[in-house]
Design a protein around this motif. Structure first.
Motif, PDB file in Angstrom:
ATOM      1  N   ILE A 147       0.835  -1.204   0.000  1.00  0.00           N
ATOM      2  CA  ILE A 147       0.000   0.000   0.000  1.00  0.00           C
ATOM      3  C   ILE A 147       0.873   1.258   0.000  1.00  0.00           C
ATOM      4  O   ILE A 147       0.619   2.207  -0.745  1.00  0.00           O
ATOM      5  N   ALA A 148       1.916   1.265   0.825  1.00  0.00           N
ATOM      6  CA  ALA A 148       2.798   2.439   0.900  1.00  0.00           C
ATOM      7  C   ALA A 148       3.405   2.761  -0.463  1.00  0.00           C
ATOM      8  O   ALA A 148       3.429   3.919  -0.885  1.00  0.00           O
ATOM      9  N   MET A 149       3.878   1.743  -1.167  1.00  0.00           N
ATOM     10  CA  MET A 149       4.520   1.998  -2.449  1.00  0.00           C
ATOM     11  C   MET A 149       3.513   2.278  -3.559  1.00  0.00           C
ATOM     12  O   MET A 149       3.815   3.032  -4.487  1.00  0.00           O
ATOM     13  N   ILE A 150       2.314   1.728  -3.467  1.00  0.00           N
ATOM     14  CA  ILE A 150       1.270   2.088  -4.437  1.00  0.00           C
ATOM     15  C   ILE A 150       0.929   3.566  -4.277  1.00  0.00           C
ATOM     16  O   ILE A 150       0.852   4.305  -5.263  1.00  0.00           O
ATOM     17  N   LEU A 151       0.726   4.001  -3.033  1.00  0.00           N
ATOM     18  CA  LEU A 151       0.366   5.402  -2.801  1.00  0.00           C
ATOM     19  C   LEU A 151       1.480   6.342  -3.239  1.00  0.00           C
ATOM     20  O   LEU A 151       1.211   7.431  -3.749  1.00  0.00           O
ATOM     21  N   LYS A 152       2.727   5.935  -3.065  1.00  0.00           N
ATOM     22  CA  LYS A 152       3.864   6.771  -3.493  1.00  0.00           C
ATOM     23  C   LYS A 152       4.004   6.760  -5.016  1.00  0.00           C
ATOM     24  O   LYS A 152       4.127   7.802  -5.649  1.00  0.00           O
ATOM     25  N   THR A 153       3.978   5.575  -5.594  1.00  0.00           N
ATOM     26  CA  THR A 153       4.223   5.425  -7.029  1.00  0.00           C
ATOM     27  C   THR A 153       3.082   5.989  -7.871  1.00  0.00           C
ATOM     28  O   THR A 153       3.311   6.545  -8.936  1.00  0.00           O
ATOM     29  N   ARG A 154       1.851   5.846  -7.385  1.00  0.00           N
ATOM     30  CA  ARG A 154       0.690   6.294  -8.152  1.00  0.00           C
ATOM     31  C   ARG A 154       0.001   7.496  -7.507  1.00  0.00           C
ATOM     32  O   ARG A 154      -1.197   7.692  -7.660  1.00  0.00           O
ATOM     33  N   GLN A 155       0.787   8.342  -6.837  1.00  0.00           N
ATOM     34  CA  GLN A 155       0.211   9.524  -6.183  1.00  0.00           C
ATOM     35  C   GLN A 155      -0.526  10.402  -7.188  1.00  0.00           C
ATOM     36  O   GLN A 155      -1.534  11.019  -6.868  1.00  0.00           O
ATOM     37  N   ASN A 205       9.337 -14.222  -4.191  1.00  0.00           N
ATOM     38  CA  ASN A 205       8.574 -13.455  -5.180  1.00  0.00           C
ATOM     39  C   ASN A 205       7.595 -12.468  -4.552  1.00  0.00           C
ATOM     40  O   ASN A 205       6.704 -11.968  -5.221  1.00  0.00           O
ATOM     41  N   LYS A 206       7.767 -12.136  -3.279  1.00  0.00           N
ATOM     42  CA  LYS A 206       6.906 -11.163  -2.595  1.00  0.00           C
ATOM     43  C   LYS A 206       7.124  -9.782  -3.197  1.00  0.00           C
ATOM     44  O   LYS A 206       8.253  -9.335  -3.371  1.00  0.00           O
ATOM     45  N   ALA A 207       6.033  -9.118  -3.519  1.00  0.00           N
ATOM     46  CA  ALA A 207       6.116  -7.751  -4.054  1.00  0.00           C
ATOM     47  C   ALA A 207       6.849  -6.840  -3.076  1.00  0.00           C
ATOM     48  O   ALA A 207       6.738  -6.992  -1.866  1.00  0.00           O
ATOM     49  N   ILE A 208       7.613  -5.924  -3.590  1.00  0.00           N
ATOM     50  CA  ILE A 208       8.316  -4.860  -2.878  1.00  0.00           C
ATOM     51  C   ILE A 208       9.510  -5.361  -2.069  1.00  0.00           C
ATOM     52  O   ILE A 208      10.596  -4.814  -2.185  1.00  0.00           O
ATOM     53  N   VAL A 209       9.350  -6.383  -1.236  1.00  0.00           N
ATOM     54  CA  VAL A 209      10.401  -6.781  -0.292  1.00  0.00           C
ATOM     55  C   VAL A 209      10.978  -8.175  -0.533  1.00  0.00           C
ATOM     56  O   VAL A 209      11.913  -8.581   0.149  1.00  0.00           O
ATOM     57  N   GLY A 210      10.449  -8.924  -1.468  1.00  0.00           N
ATOM     58  CA  GLY A 210      10.970 -10.259  -1.743  1.00  0.00           C
ATOM     59  C   GLY A 210      12.343 -10.197  -2.395  1.00  0.00           C
ATOM     60  O   GLY A 210      12.705  -9.215  -3.046  1.00  0.00           O
ATOM     61  N   GLY A 211      13.107 -11.263  -2.232  1.00  0.00           N
ATOM     62  CA  GLY A 211      14.465 -11.316  -2.777  1.00  0.00           C
ATOM     63  C   GLY A 211      14.538 -11.160  -4.289  1.00  0.00           C
ATOM     64  O   GLY A 211      15.560 -10.755  -4.827  1.00  0.00           O
ATOM     65  N   ILE A 260       9.308  -0.263 -11.932  1.00  0.00           N
ATOM     66  CA  ILE A 260       8.416   0.878 -11.742  1.00  0.00           C
ATOM     67  C   ILE A 260       8.709   1.618 -10.444  1.00  0.00           C
ATOM     68  O   ILE A 260       8.282   2.757 -10.258  1.00  0.00           O
ATOM     69  N   ILE A 261       9.416   0.946  -9.535  1.00  0.00           N
ATOM     70  CA  ILE A 261       9.980   1.598  -8.354  1.00  0.00           C
ATOM     71  C   ILE A 261      11.446   1.204  -8.300  1.00  0.00           C
ATOM     72  O   ILE A 261      11.828   0.160  -8.822  1.00  0.00           O
ATOM     73  N   THR A 262      12.259   2.035  -7.711  1.00  0.00           N
ATOM     74  CA  THR A 262      13.680   1.723  -7.657  1.00  0.00           C
ATOM     75  C   THR A 262      14.002   0.939  -6.392  1.00  0.00           C
ATOM     76  O   THR A 262      13.329   1.099  -5.373  1.00  0.00           O
TER      77      THR A 262
END
Length: 170
Positions: free
Chosen positions: A86-94, A126-132, A155-157
């Motif tokens: 949610i945090a990265m969706i809100l940041k990436t798609r603000q 394969n976890k979104a955002i934080v997976g290896g 789409i995010i760095t």
């Protein structure tokens, strides 16, 4: 509300609703629950059908003022809404959602690792955002694209969540 409640939590405790349904519930309640004081509505979504993040986002898009969830999506049965997602969706798609948070995004990966260690719950690769594998590229076309322009397949760095760089696998 008449007794002074300022937070109203709407749970999807078994992860059954769809984003359209859940968004409508928030829209309806926010439009129809009237009070002389501020009321903040929040979702609490479980991931039994894999829709906790989507349902939470639908609630936010329909007026929810806070969200409930957990890092790495840990929780009962299939887990809860992953706060890092949610945090990265809100940041990436603000630009699309129009919601700002004060989250320190660069601490997401480190905090995820800490929660994983303390709870003795490994984060799936394969976890979104934080997976290896979130910033790992194996196929030649992806590697070529990332080497030429990182935003081709990222789409995010990695740096935005506290990692130093992506990885290219041979």
């Amino acid at each position: 509300v008449n007794a002074g409640a300022t937070y109203i939590n709407i749970p999807d405790t078994v992860g059954f609703t769809t984003p359209e349904e859940f968004g409508y519930i928030f829209k309806y309640l926010i439009e129809n629950v009237v009070s002389d004081h501020e009321i903040i509505f929040s979702p609490h979504c479980h991931d039994d059908l894999g829709m906790a993040t989507a349902n939470t986002l639908a609630a936010v898009k329909n007026g929810a003022g806070r969200v409930e969830g957990t890092l790495n999506g840990i929780g009962e049965r299939a887990g809860n809404c992953s706060l890092e997602e949610i945090a990265m969706i809100l940041k990436t798609r603000q630009d699309l959602i129009g919601v700002h948070t004060n989250i320190k995004h660069q601490e997401i990966h480190r905090t995820s690792q800490l929660v994983s260690q303390l709870c003795n719950m490994p984060v799936q690769l394969n976890k979104a955002i934080v997976g290896g594998n979130a910033f790992s590229h194996s196929s030649g076309i992806h590697q070529d694209g990332v080497l030429k322009a990182k935003n081709t397949y990222e789409i995010i760095t990695p740096e935005s969540v506290g990692l130093n760089q992506n990885t290219l696998n041979l």
